[in-house]
Design a protein around this motif. Structure first.
Motif, short mmCIF file in Angstrom:
data_model
loop_
_atom_site.label_atom_id
_atom_site.label_comp_id
_atom_site.label_asym_id
_atom_site.label_seq_id
_atom_site.Cartn_x
_atom_site.Cartn_y
_atom_site.Cartn_z
N ILE A 5 38.66 -28.26 -8.95
CA ILE A 5 38.55 -27.81 -10.34
C ILE A 5 38.24 -29.00 -11.25
N SER A 6 38.91 -30.13 -11.02
CA SER A 6 38.65 -31.33 -11.82
C SER A 6 37.21 -31.80 -11.66
N LYS A 7 36.72 -31.77 -10.43
CA LYS A 7 35.34 -32.21 -10.17
C LYS A 7 34.34 -31.26 -10.82
N LEU A 8 34.59 -29.96 -10.74
CA LEU A 8 33.70 -28.99 -11.36
C LEU A 8 33.70 -29.15 -12.88
N ASP A 9 34.87 -29.39 -13.47
CA ASP A 9 34.95 -29.62 -14.92
C ASP A 9 34.18 -30.89 -15.31
N GLU A 10 34.31 -31.93 -14.50
CA GLU A 10 33.60 -33.18 -14.77
C GLU A 10 32.09 -32.98 -14.66
N ILE A 11 31.64 -32.25 -13.65
CA ILE A 11 30.21 -31.96 -13.51
C ILE A 11 29.71 -31.23 -14.75
N GLU A 12 30.46 -30.23 -15.19
CA GLU A 12 30.04 -29.46 -16.37
C GLU A 12 29.96 -30.35 -17.61
N LYS A 13 30.96 -31.19 -17.80
CA LYS A 13 30.98 -32.10 -18.95
C LYS A 13 29.77 -33.03 -18.91
N LEU A 14 29.52 -33.63 -17.76
CA LEU A 14 28.39 -34.55 -17.62
C LEU A 14 27.05 -33.82 -17.80
N LEU A 15 26.96 -32.63 -17.24
CA LEU A 15 25.73 -31.85 -17.34
C LEU A 15 25.42 -31.50 -18.80
N LYS A 16 26.44 -31.11 -19.56
CA LYS A 16 26.24 -30.78 -20.97
C LYS A 16 25.82 -32.01 -21.77
N THR A 17 26.47 -33.13 -21.51
CA THR A 17 26.12 -34.38 -22.19
C THR A 17 24.69 -34.79 -21.85
N TRP A 18 24.37 -34.68 -20.59
CA TRP A 18 23.06 -35.04 -20.08
C TRP A 18 21.97 -34.16 -20.69
N GLN A 19 22.22 -32.87 -20.75
CA GLN A 19 21.25 -31.91 -21.27
C GLN A 19 21.02 -32.12 -22.76
N ALA A 20 22.06 -32.50 -23.49
CA ALA A 20 21.95 -32.70 -24.94
C ALA A 20 21.28 -34.02 -25.30
N SER A 21 21.15 -34.92 -24.35
CA SER A 21 20.59 -36.24 -24.60
C SER A 21 19.07 -36.18 -24.72
N THR A 22 18.54 -36.94 -25.66
CA THR A 22 17.08 -37.04 -25.82
C THR A 22 16.47 -37.73 -24.60
N TYR A 23 17.18 -38.73 -24.08
CA TYR A 23 16.71 -39.48 -22.92
C TYR A 23 17.77 -39.41 -21.83
N PRO A 24 17.73 -38.35 -21.00
CA PRO A 24 18.75 -38.20 -19.96
C PRO A 24 18.83 -39.43 -19.05
N SER A 25 20.04 -39.82 -18.77
CA SER A 25 20.30 -41.01 -17.97
C SER A 25 20.25 -40.69 -16.48
N PHE A 26 19.52 -41.50 -15.74
CA PHE A 26 19.48 -41.35 -14.29
C PHE A 26 20.86 -41.66 -13.70
N GLN A 27 21.61 -42.51 -14.39
CA GLN A 27 22.96 -42.84 -13.93
C GLN A 27 23.87 -41.61 -13.97
N VAL A 91 35.23 -19.92 -10.40
CA VAL A 91 35.95 -18.71 -10.02
C VAL A 91 36.49 -18.87 -8.60
N MET A 92 35.67 -19.36 -7.70
CA MET A 92 36.07 -19.51 -6.30
C MET A 92 37.16 -20.57 -6.12
N ALA A 93 37.17 -21.56 -7.01
CA ALA A 93 38.18 -22.62 -6.94
C ALA A 93 39.49 -22.20 -7.59
N GLY A 94 39.49 -21.04 -8.25
CA GLY A 94 40.71 -20.59 -8.92
C GLY A 94 40.92 -21.22 -10.27
N HIS A 95 39.84 -21.63 -10.93
CA HIS A 95 39.92 -22.24 -12.26
C HIS A 95 40.62 -21.28 -13.22
N PRO A 96 41.60 -21.74 -13.97
CA PRO A 96 42.34 -20.83 -14.86
C PRO A 96 41.48 -20.20 -15.96
N ASP A 97 40.38 -20.84 -16.34
CA ASP A 97 39.50 -20.29 -17.38
C ASP A 97 38.46 -19.34 -16.83
#
Length: 101
Positions: A5-27, A91-97
């Motif tokens: 769940i923590s990893k999935l939340d982190e992926i989502e956070k990074l993906l949103k930040t990345w998508q909102a960036s004018t110049y997405p970071s390869f890092q 959903v499959m990981a049982g995320h409370p949200d």
């Protein structure tokens, strides 16, 4: 971060930040890919549907940056599909949200 769940939340956070960036970071792309690979190696991935969703998530991430063929779809479409895969995985990981009704 041993919890899927923590990893999935982190992926989502990074993906949103990345998508909102004018110049997405390869890092950021590399960090997301590493988190997906960690999930693939986790006990969480023993379910074949989870494995499939992690593979399609990885493909969408690659397609966003042009590393995959994208099947003729743009990065924005792959971003939307990646979000859908993340939600299914939560959903499959049982995320409370993300509890199935």
């Amino acid at each position: 971060m041993n919890n899927p769940i923590s990893k999935l939340d982190e992926i989502e956070k990074l993906l949103k930040t990345w998508q909102a960036s004018t110049y997405p970071s390869f890092q950021v792309y590399e960090i997301i890919k590493e988190l997906v690979n960690e999930l693939k190696a986790d006990d969480f991935a023993q379910d074949s549907y989870v494995t499939e969703k992690l593979s399609t998530l990885s493909w969408h991430i690659d397609s966003i940056v042009g590393e995959g063929n994208g099947n003729g779809h743009d990065g924005e479409r792959h971003y939307i599909w990646a979000q859908g895969d993340l939600n299914k995985l939560k959903v499959m990981a049982g995320h409370p949200d993300f509890q199935e009704a």
